[in-house]
Design a protein around this motif. Structure first.
Motif, mmCIF file in Angstrom:
data_model
loop_
_atom_site.group_PDB
_atom_site.id
_atom_site.type_symbol
_atom_site.label_atom_id
_atom_site.label_comp_id
_atom_site.label_asym_id
_atom_site.label_seq_id
_atom_site.Cartn_x
_atom_site.Cartn_y
_atom_site.Cartn_z
ATOM 1 N N HIS A 122 -1.328 -3.824 5.444
ATOM 2 C CA HIS A 122 -1.779 -2.645 4.687
ATOM 3 C C HIS A 122 -1.193 -2.617 3.275
ATOM 4 O O HIS A 122 -0.130 -2.037 3.050
ATOM 5 C CB HIS A 122 -1.376 -1.376 5.445
ATOM 6 N N HIS B 88 -2.544 -2.654 -1.152
ATOM 7 C CA HIS B 88 -3.692 -2.517 -2.064
ATOM 8 C C HIS B 88 -3.381 -3.166 -3.410
ATOM 9 O O HIS B 88 -2.398 -2.802 -4.045
ATOM 10 C CB HIS B 88 -4.016 -1.049 -2.317
ATOM 11 N N LYS C 232 -12.586 1.505 7.814
ATOM 12 C CA LYS C 232 -11.506 2.400 7.414
ATOM 13 C C LYS C 232 -12.007 3.840 7.413
ATOM 14 O O LYS C 232 -13.112 4.128 6.959
ATOM 15 C CB LYS C 232 -11.050 2.020 5.993
ATOM 16 N N HIS D 77 -0.037 4.685 9.125
ATOM 17 C CA HIS D 77 0.957 5.650 8.626
ATOM 18 C C HIS D 77 1.685 6.413 9.736
ATOM 19 O O HIS D 77 2.319 7.434 9.479
ATOM 20 C CB HIS D 77 0.333 6.635 7.617
ATOM 21 N N ASP E 174 1.948 -0.259 2.267
ATOM 22 C CA ASP E 174 0.918 0.572 1.634
ATOM 23 C C ASP E 174 1.171 0.678 0.130
ATOM 24 O O ASP E 174 0.994 1.737 -0.477
ATOM 25 C CB ASP E 174 0.860 1.971 2.270
#
Ligand SMILES: [Zn+2]
Length: 316
Positions: free
Chosen positions: A22, A24, A137, A199, A256
């Motif tokens: 995870h 980005h 997602k 999360h 994340d």
């Protein structure tokens, strides 16, 4: 041989290797960006993305799963360029990242029609490319499972059932959304073993986490460094407790980290990162978290499960 779609076509699951589940390489708002491009600096975004990609590669990472969706500026061409220039394998999603709002074109479509759109990304390709999404997602956050959020979840569920692809559901443990999200997937007949509740590591409430694990899902301990939601020490203690209880085969470790994030004016974002998440980066796991977990008793086998085996099994 089982394969998974990446930005460069199908790859053998056995070749995923060390995987960040995870992260980005860019997180910006599509609409703001299209209307006010002077707020953005493409070259800096690109340089930073490549620099992060090379940094994680330097730590032995072979694959980055990038769960960007609509509203997080998923951009298949950008991600492919990151993969091509760094040599990393990058895996993309379809879906919508919203806490409530949906634009009219999605508001005025049914769950099944949304699912049809998502299926297109999985079977045909994303944004006019032949790059296919490997998973779906969706998100629920502080506002909880609002009607729009529920609609996206049901569409994600139906997409998963039509395509056999797994789901990653962004959750907000403090509002207990994970259990609600799993309830909706259950109603839709989704196999819980295809769902990753992202999360989950934002809480140290072991009772909540174990109730979630009891539904049969995977959990993302995936925001290491984001101290504002839970400080690193509490994340570590929670992961170690779950390892002790034998849950290494249900967990993922990640950060994340959004290389570029446009949620705040640049100067506020700098202050934010310095105050609320001083250690946060795409390499924090390797620099501090993993060495410390090892020292405190995590075995190499458990690490391998969380970062190599589980990604294979979830994506399969
Ligand atoms: Zn994310």
């Amino acid at each position: 041989m089982a394969t998974v779609e990446s930005v460069n076509g199908p790859i053998d699951l056995e070749d995923l290797g060390l995987t960040l589940i995870h992260e980005h390489f860019r997180c910006t708002d599509e609409a703001t960006r299209f209307q006010f491009p002077h707020l953005y600096d493409e070259q800096t975004e690109w340089d930073d993305a490549l620099s992060d990609a090379n940094a994680v590669k330097g730590h032995g990472v072979r694959t980055v799963v990038e769960p960007s969706a609509m509203f997080l500026h998923r951009d298949a061409r950008f991600s492919k360029r990151v993969a091509d220039e760094s040599g990393l394998q990058v895996i993309l999603a379809t879906g919508v990242y919203t806490y409530d709002h949906l634009p009219q074109p999605l508001m005025n479509r049914s769950e099944d029609q949304l699912a049809e759109i998502f299926v297109h990304d999985i079977e045909t390709g994303i944004q006019g490319t032949d790059i296919r999404a490997a998973f779906i997602k969706c998100a629920a956050d502080e506002p909880g499972v609002t009607p729009n959020v529920e609609k996206v979840h049901r569409a994600a569920a139906r997409t998963s059932q039509q395509t056999g692809r797994p789901i990653m559901a962004h959750s907000h443990p403090k509002s207990g959304t994970g259990l609600e999200q799993m309830r909706i997937f259950g109603e839709e007949g989704v196999d819980p073993a295809t769902v990753q509740v992202a999360h989950t590591g934002d809480t140290d409430d072991l009772d909540y986490i174990e109730r979630l694990l009891d539904t049969g899902c995977w959990i993302g301990m995936d925001r290491y460094g984001l101290d504002i939601f839970l400080p690193t020490e509490q994340r570590q203690t929670t992961v170690l407790a779950l390892l002790e209880k034998g849950h290494a085969d249900r967990m993922f470790l990640s950060q994340d980290w959004p290389t570029t994030l446009d949620w705040f004016p640049p100067e506020v974002e700098e202050q934010m990162k310095a105050g609320a998440a001083p250690n946060w980066s795409m390499t924090f796991l390797f620099e501090q978290v993993i060495p410390e977990l090892r020292e405190r008793g995590m075995s190499e086998h458990q690490l391998d499960q969380m970062m190599v085996e589980n990604p294979k099994r979830w994506l399969a």
